[in-house]
Scaffold this motif. Structure first.
Motif, PDB file in Angstrom:
ATOM      1  N   VAL A  85      30.256  -8.118  -9.788  1.00 24.40           N
ATOM      2  CA  VAL A  85      30.289  -9.139  -8.825  1.00 24.40           C
ATOM      3  C   VAL A  85      31.683  -9.720  -8.902  1.00 24.40           C
ATOM      4  CG1 VAL A  85      29.097 -11.027  -7.604  1.00 24.40           C
ATOM      5  CG2 VAL A  85      27.771  -9.457  -8.662  1.00 24.40           C
ATOM      6  N   GLY A  86      32.432  -9.940  -7.498  1.00 26.34           N
ATOM      7  CA  GLY A  86      33.473 -10.534  -7.614  1.00 26.34           C
ATOM      8  C   GLY A  86      34.726  -9.612  -7.789  1.00 26.34           C
ATOM      9  N   ILE A  87      34.541  -8.445  -8.154  1.00 25.13           N
ATOM     10  CA  ILE A  87      35.782  -7.557  -8.501  1.00 25.13           C
ATOM     11  C   ILE A  87      36.250  -7.110  -6.885  1.00 25.13           C
ATOM     12  CG2 ILE A  87      34.450  -5.420  -9.098  1.00 25.13           C
ATOM     13  CD1 ILE A  87      36.762  -5.235 -11.127  1.00 25.13           C
ATOM     14  N   THR A  88      37.477  -6.713  -6.755  1.00 25.34           N
ATOM     15  CA  THR A  88      37.804  -5.942  -5.606  1.00 25.34           C
ATOM     16  C   THR A  88      37.858  -4.646  -5.750  1.00 25.34           C
ATOM     17  OG1 THR A  88      40.244  -6.126  -6.154  1.00 25.34           O
ATOM     18  CG2 THR A  88      38.959  -8.030  -4.779  1.00 25.34           C
ATOM     19  N   ALA A  89      37.692  -3.844  -4.821  1.00 28.30           N
ATOM     20  CA  ALA A  89      37.860  -2.267  -5.223  1.00 28.30           C
ATOM     21  C   ALA A  89      39.217  -1.834  -5.883  1.00 28.30           C
ATOM     22  CB  ALA A  89      37.679  -1.562  -3.955  1.00 28.30           C
ATOM     23  N   THR A  90      40.341  -2.442  -5.509  1.00 30.38           N
ATOM     24  CA  THR A  90      41.566  -2.104  -6.100  1.00 30.38           C
ATOM     25  C   THR A  90      41.538  -2.661  -7.470  1.00 30.38           C
ATOM     26  OG1 THR A  90      42.677  -2.447  -3.943  1.00 30.38           O
ATOM     27  CG2 THR A  90      44.333  -2.747  -6.031  1.00 30.38           C
ATOM     28  N   MET A  91      40.924  -3.642  -7.686  1.00 32.71           N
ATOM     29  CA  MET A  91      41.112  -4.190  -9.267  1.00 32.71           C
ATOM     30  C   MET A  91      40.047  -3.074 -10.275  1.00 32.71           C
ATOM     31  SD  MET A  91      42.155  -5.901 -11.695  1.00 32.71           S
ATOM     32  CE  MET A  91      43.277  -6.896 -10.741  1.00 32.71           C
ATOM     33  N   LEU A  92      38.955  -2.643  -9.529  1.00 37.51           N
ATOM     34  CA  LEU A  92      37.892  -1.902 -10.339  1.00 37.51           C
ATOM     35  C   LEU A  92      38.748  -0.796 -10.474  1.00 37.51           C
ATOM     36  CD1 LEU A  92      35.050  -1.187 -11.340  1.00 37.51           C
ATOM     37  CD2 LEU A  92      34.474  -0.976  -9.237  1.00 37.51           C
ATOM     38  N   THR A  93      39.348  -0.108  -9.664  1.00 38.73           N
ATOM     39  CA  THR A  93      40.288   1.201  -9.854  1.00 38.73           C
ATOM     40  C   THR A  93      40.946   0.853 -10.748  1.00 38.73           C
ATOM     41  OG1 THR A  93      39.455   1.940  -7.483  1.00 38.73           O
ATOM     42  CG2 THR A  93      41.484   2.935  -8.844  1.00 38.73           C
ATOM     43  N   LYS A  94      41.816   0.060 -10.612  1.00 41.55           N
ATOM     44  CA  LYS A  94      42.845  -0.267 -11.724  1.00 41.55           C
ATOM     45  C   LYS A  94      42.344  -0.393 -13.080  1.00 41.55           C
ATOM     46  CE  LYS A  94      46.547  -3.560 -12.941  1.00 41.55           C
ATOM     47  NZ  LYS A  94      46.040  -4.050 -14.395  1.00 41.55           N
ATOM     48  N   CYS A  95      41.210  -1.038 -13.327  1.00 40.17           N
ATOM     49  CA  CYS A  95      40.602  -1.274 -14.648  1.00 40.17           C
ATOM     50  C   CYS A  95      40.276   0.019 -15.125  1.00 40.17           C
ATOM     51  CB  CYS A  95      39.545  -2.180 -14.578  1.00 40.17           C
ATOM     52  SG  CYS A  95      40.195  -3.945 -14.380  1.00 40.17           S
ATOM     53  N   LEU A  96      39.525   0.775 -14.339  1.00 38.11           N
ATOM     54  CA  LEU A  96      38.704   1.982 -14.805  1.00 38.11           C
ATOM     55  C   LEU A  96      40.071   3.054 -15.107  1.00 38.11           C
ATOM     56  CD1 LEU A  96      36.113   2.247 -11.990  1.00 38.11           C
ATOM     57  CD2 LEU A  96      35.604   2.351 -14.671  1.00 38.11           C
ATOM     58  N   ARG A  97      40.941   3.022 -14.469  1.00 40.40           N
ATOM     59  CA  ARG A  97      42.054   3.806 -14.796  1.00 40.40           C
ATOM     60  C   ARG A  97      42.693   3.675 -16.092  1.00 40.40           C
ATOM     61  NH1 ARG A  97      45.079   4.201  -8.960  1.00 40.40           N
ATOM     62  NH2 ARG A  97      43.811   5.838  -8.192  1.00 40.40           N
ATOM     63  N   GLU A  98      42.952   2.234 -16.500  1.00 42.67           N
ATOM     64  CA  GLU A  98      43.264   1.939 -17.690  1.00 42.67           C
ATOM     65  C   GLU A  98      42.281   2.112 -18.782  1.00 42.67           C
ATOM     66  OE1 GLU A  98      44.265  -2.299 -17.198  1.00 42.67           O
ATOM     67  OE2 GLU A  98      46.102  -1.814 -15.795  1.00 42.67           O
ATOM     68  N   LEU A  99      41.101   1.987 -18.511  1.00 41.39           N
ATOM     69  CA  LEU A  99      40.191   2.232 -19.591  1.00 41.39           C
ATOM     70  C   LEU A  99      40.093   3.660 -19.799  1.00 41.39           C
ATOM     71  CD1 LEU A  99      37.211  -0.173 -18.491  1.00 41.39           C
ATOM     72  CD2 LEU A  99      38.460  -0.386 -20.525  1.00 41.39           C
ATOM     73  N   GLU A 100      40.371   4.408 -18.883  1.00 41.76           N
ATOM     74  CA  GLU A 100      40.367   6.026 -18.792  1.00 41.76           C
ATOM     75  C   GLU A 100      41.554   6.557 -19.872  1.00 41.76           C
ATOM     76  OE1 GLU A 100      39.992   9.993 -16.177  1.00 41.76           O
ATOM     77  OE2 GLU A 100      40.553   8.153 -15.271  1.00 41.76           O
ATOM     78  N   GLN A 101      42.782   5.834 -19.501  1.00 41.57           N
ATOM     79  CA  GLN A 101      44.191   6.063 -20.383  1.00 41.57           C
ATOM     80  C   GLN A 101      43.838   5.805 -21.529  1.00 41.57           C
ATOM     81  OE1 GLN A 101      47.018   3.867 -17.873  1.00 41.57           O
ATOM     82  NE2 GLN A 101      47.201   5.499 -16.625  1.00 41.57           N
ATOM     83  N   ASN A 102      43.300   4.682 -21.978  1.00 40.66           N
ATOM     84  CA  ASN A 102      42.748   4.384 -23.420  1.00 40.66           C
ATOM     85  C   ASN A 102      41.556   5.161 -23.967  1.00 40.66           C
ATOM     86  OD1 ASN A 102      44.889   2.069 -24.010  1.00 40.66           O
ATOM     87  ND2 ASN A 102      44.028   1.399 -22.112  1.00 40.66           N
ATOM     88  N   LYS A 103      41.087   5.939 -23.208  1.00 40.88           N
ATOM     89  CA  LYS A 103      40.138   6.784 -23.813  1.00 40.88           C
ATOM     90  C   LYS A 103      38.932   6.133 -23.917  1.00 40.88           C
ATOM     91  CE  LYS A 103      43.225  10.544 -25.373  1.00 40.88           C
ATOM     92  NZ  LYS A 103      44.776   9.845 -24.781  1.00 40.88           N
ATOM     93  N   LEU A 104      38.404   4.929 -23.506  1.00 44.01           N
ATOM     94  CA  LEU A 104      37.071   4.422 -23.599  1.00 44.01           C
ATOM     95  C   LEU A 104      36.361   4.942 -22.539  1.00 44.01           C
ATOM     96  CD1 LEU A 104      38.296   0.806 -24.270  1.00 44.01           C
ATOM     97  CD2 LEU A 104      37.779   2.516 -25.818  1.00 44.01           C
ATOM     98  N   VAL A 105      36.388   5.244 -21.338  1.00 48.50           N
ATOM     99  CA  VAL A 105      35.738   6.027 -20.337  1.00 48.50           C
ATOM    100  C   VAL A 105      36.192   7.183 -20.133  1.00 48.50           C
ATOM    101  CG1 VAL A 105      34.969   3.508 -19.644  1.00 48.50           C
ATOM    102  CG2 VAL A 105      36.670   4.675 -18.362  1.00 48.50           C
ATOM    103  N   GLU A 106      35.212   7.982 -19.508  1.00 47.48           N
ATOM    104  CA  GLU A 106      35.559   9.353 -19.160  1.00 47.48           C
ATOM    105  C   GLU A 106      35.242   9.232 -17.572  1.00 47.48           C
ATOM    106  OE1 GLU A 106      33.433  11.890 -21.478  1.00 47.48           O
ATOM    107  OE2 GLU A 106      34.933  11.796 -23.185  1.00 47.48           O
ATOM    108  N   ARG A 107      35.897   9.813 -16.731  1.00 49.19           N
ATOM    109  CA  ARG A 107      35.863  10.193 -15.210  1.00 49.19           C
ATOM    110  C   ARG A 107      35.592  11.436 -14.818  1.00 49.19           C
ATOM    111  NH1 ARG A 107      38.854  11.391 -10.375  1.00 49.19           N
ATOM    112  NH2 ARG A 107      38.549   9.786  -8.816  1.00 49.19           N
ATOM    113  N   LYS A 108      34.300  11.772 -14.211  1.00 52.41           N
ATOM    114  CA  LYS A 108      33.870  12.726 -13.792  1.00 52.41           C
ATOM    115  C   LYS A 108      33.585  12.911 -12.027  1.00 52.41           C
ATOM    116  CE  LYS A 108      30.641  16.637 -14.503  1.00 52.41           C
ATOM    117  NZ  LYS A 108      29.934  17.202 -15.220  1.00 52.41           N
ATOM    118  N   GLN A 109      34.300  13.775 -11.408  1.00 54.06           N
ATOM    119  CA  GLN A 109      34.353  13.774 -10.002  1.00 54.06           C
ATOM    120  C   GLN A 109      33.854  15.030  -9.415  1.00 54.06           C
ATOM    121  OE1 GLN A 109      38.200  13.011  -7.898  1.00 54.06           O
ATOM    122  NE2 GLN A 109      37.451  13.575  -5.906  1.00 54.06           N
ATOM    123  N   TYR A 110      32.785  14.796  -8.532  1.00 58.98           N
ATOM    124  CA  TYR A 110      31.847  15.983  -7.999  1.00 58.98           C
ATOM    125  C   TYR A 110      32.680  16.349  -6.656  1.00 58.98           C
ATOM    126  CZ  TYR A 110      29.022  14.786 -11.771  1.00 58.98           C
ATOM    127  OH  TYR A 110      28.355  14.700 -12.823  1.00 58.98           O
TER     128      TYR A 110
END
Length: 117
Positions: free
Chosen positions: A56-81
């Motif tokens: 709650v309170g996060i913008t779509a832009t910030m969520l995308t940015k954080c997820l990309r950084e977490l993915e770059q740091n290999k903490l999360v994995e992204r899967k697109q269908y």
């Protein structure tokens, strides 16, 4: 636990400090809540839209940015269908899963400290 001595003649920010590294990777406002929600989800996986509603309170832009950084740091994995509309899921990587016990320890410490106030 082995602790490195703090440098006496250098700026701590010019050294390879593990705590500063950790704070750089996860210490921003939204990254810990994102990791916490993914860790708490079924199979430790969440769709982008679910995260957008939970954090709650996060913008779509910030969520995308954080997820990309977490993915770059290999903490999360992204899967697109390949669906219409596109579906994207995020899950904790093996590396991200190793972070959860440390976060639980910090949570438990903070809970006790908050009760002492």
């Amino acid at each position: 636990m082995d602790k490195l001595e703090l440098p006496k003649d250098k700026n701590i920010y010019d050294t390879r400090c593990p705590i500063l590294y950790a704070m750089d990777v996860i210490g921003q406002k939204w990254k810990l809540p994102i990791l916490w929600y993914i860790a708490d989800a079924k199979n430790q996986t969440m769709r982008y839209g679910e995260l957008e509603k939970k954090v709650v309170g996060i913008t779509a832009t910030m969520l995308t940015k954080c997820l990309r950084e977490l993915e770059q740091n290999k903490l999360v994995e992204r899967k697109q269908y390949s669906t219409i509309p596109p579906t994207v899921e995020y899950s904790l990587s093996d590396r991200g899963k190793t972070l959860i016990p440390a976060l639980e320890s910090i949570y438990n410490w903070a809970k006790v400290q908050m009760e002492l106030k």
